[in-house]
Motif scaffolding. Structure first.
Motif, PDB file in Angstrom:
ATOM      1  N   ASP A   9       0.845  -1.195   0.000  1.00 33.15           N
ATOM      2  CA  ASP A   9       0.000   0.000   0.000  1.00 33.15           C
ATOM      3  C   ASP A   9       0.883   1.249   0.000  1.00 33.15           C
ATOM      4  N   GLY A  51      -3.700   3.115  -0.261  1.00 33.93           N
ATOM      5  CA  GLY A  51      -5.073   2.733   0.096  1.00 33.93           C
ATOM      6  C   GLY A  51      -5.452   1.315  -0.262  1.00 33.93           C
ATOM      7  N   THR A  53      -5.927  -2.700  -0.337  1.00 34.15           N
ATOM      8  CA  THR A  53      -6.039  -3.826   0.586  1.00 34.15           C
ATOM      9  C   THR A  53      -5.657  -5.101  -0.168  1.00 34.15           C
ATOM     10  N   ASN A  83      -4.467  -1.147   5.839  1.00 34.02           N
ATOM     11  CA  ASN A  83      -5.793  -0.770   5.320  1.00 34.02           C
ATOM     12  C   ASN A  83      -6.810  -1.882   5.548  1.00 34.02           C
ATOM     13  N   ALA A  86      -8.433  -1.702   8.948  1.00 29.13           N
ATOM     14  CA  ALA A  86      -9.125  -0.447   9.269  1.00 29.13           C
ATOM     15  C   ALA A  86     -10.640  -0.636   9.260  1.00 29.13           C
ATOM     16  N   LYS A  88     -14.141   1.341   8.701  1.00 32.23           N
ATOM     17  CA  LYS A  88     -14.714   2.555   8.110  1.00 32.23           C
ATOM     18  C   LYS A  88     -16.231   2.413   8.116  1.00 32.23           C
ATOM     19  N   LYS A 138     -11.199   6.421   8.700  1.00 34.13           N
ATOM     20  CA  LYS A 138     -10.748   5.083   9.117  1.00 34.13           C
ATOM     21  C   LYS A 138     -10.361   5.063  10.594  1.00 34.13           C
ATOM     22  N   ARG A 140      -8.239   2.658  13.290  1.00 39.93           N
ATOM     23  CA  ARG A 140      -7.290   1.549  13.388  1.00 39.93           C
ATOM     24  C   ARG A 140      -6.855   1.395  14.843  1.00 39.93           C
TER      25      ARG A 140
END
Length: 205
Positions: A9, A51, A53, A83, A86, A88, A138, A140
């Motif tokens: 990423d 960004g 995954t 990511n 994370a 969201k 996001k 984490r």
């Protein structure tokens, strides 16, 4: 000539490092310098996408590997998780079970072209973003980092791969090795990552 392919990423890409361009770019320059001094040629490709995954990785790795296949062999680094873990809008981007399945799929693809596969640990997050919803939306946590890194370690052991443990190297000094966003390394952090990775690529030079 060998190729080194670095999938990942924004941390693979080198985001937030305006000085060195990130750890992979430092390695690229190092390999070129060594080649100019008479070592074997090792061409490194930075295939990091901000960004991304592991869902994105499994879609592109067959094409990326097929497009870059060196006669003398390939070294593959797979660096994901920051990511994936994370959350969201209350949804985890890639659940641990899916993360493990995606990594295994990527390994199967990489094994078609390479006997040298390295799984790279997820870095710890700064205390000021641990468990906090940031501007990107996001959230984490460092607890999740441990869960996902354990998955990577288990896959490494079960598939006779190599594990690159940046997490342990960062843990005690993360507040001075991470940039202001608390997720990406700063130039000092990227420099440390390169120092850890140089002995790995030395084996192929």
């Amino acid at each position: 000539m060998r190729y080194g392919l670095f999938f990942g990423d924004s941390i693979t890409y080198g985001e937030y490092d305006g000085v060195f361009g990130g750890w992979v770019d430092i390695l690229k320059r190092y390999a070129l310098q060594k080649y100019n001094e008479g070592s074997h040629e090792l061409i490194l490709f930075n295939l990091g996408i901000g960004g991304e995954t592991t869902d994105g990785l499994v879609k592109r790795i067959p094409h990326e590997m097929a497009a870059r296949n060196a006669a003398e062999g390939n070294i593959v680094f797979i660096s994901y998780g920051a990511n994936d873990l994370a959350i969201k809008e209350d949804i985890q981007m890639v659940h641990p079970e899916k993360f493990a399945a995606n990594i295994l799929t990527a390994i199967q693809e990489a094994k078609k072209y390479s006997d040298d596969i390295y799984l790279v640990s997820i870095l710890p997050f700064s205390n000021n973003v641990d468990g906090v919803v940031v501007a990107s939306g996001k959230l984490r946590t460092n607890n999740e980092v441990l869960v996902y890194n354990q998955i990577l370690k288990k896959i490494t052991a079960e598939n006779s791969l190599h594990y690159v443990d940046f997490h342990s190297a960062f843990l005690d000094d993360k507040e001075i090795l991470l940039s202001a966003d608390g997720v990406h390394p700063n130039e000092k952090g990227y420099g440390m990552m390169a120092e850890i990775a140089i002995p790995i690529i030395e084996k192929y030079l």
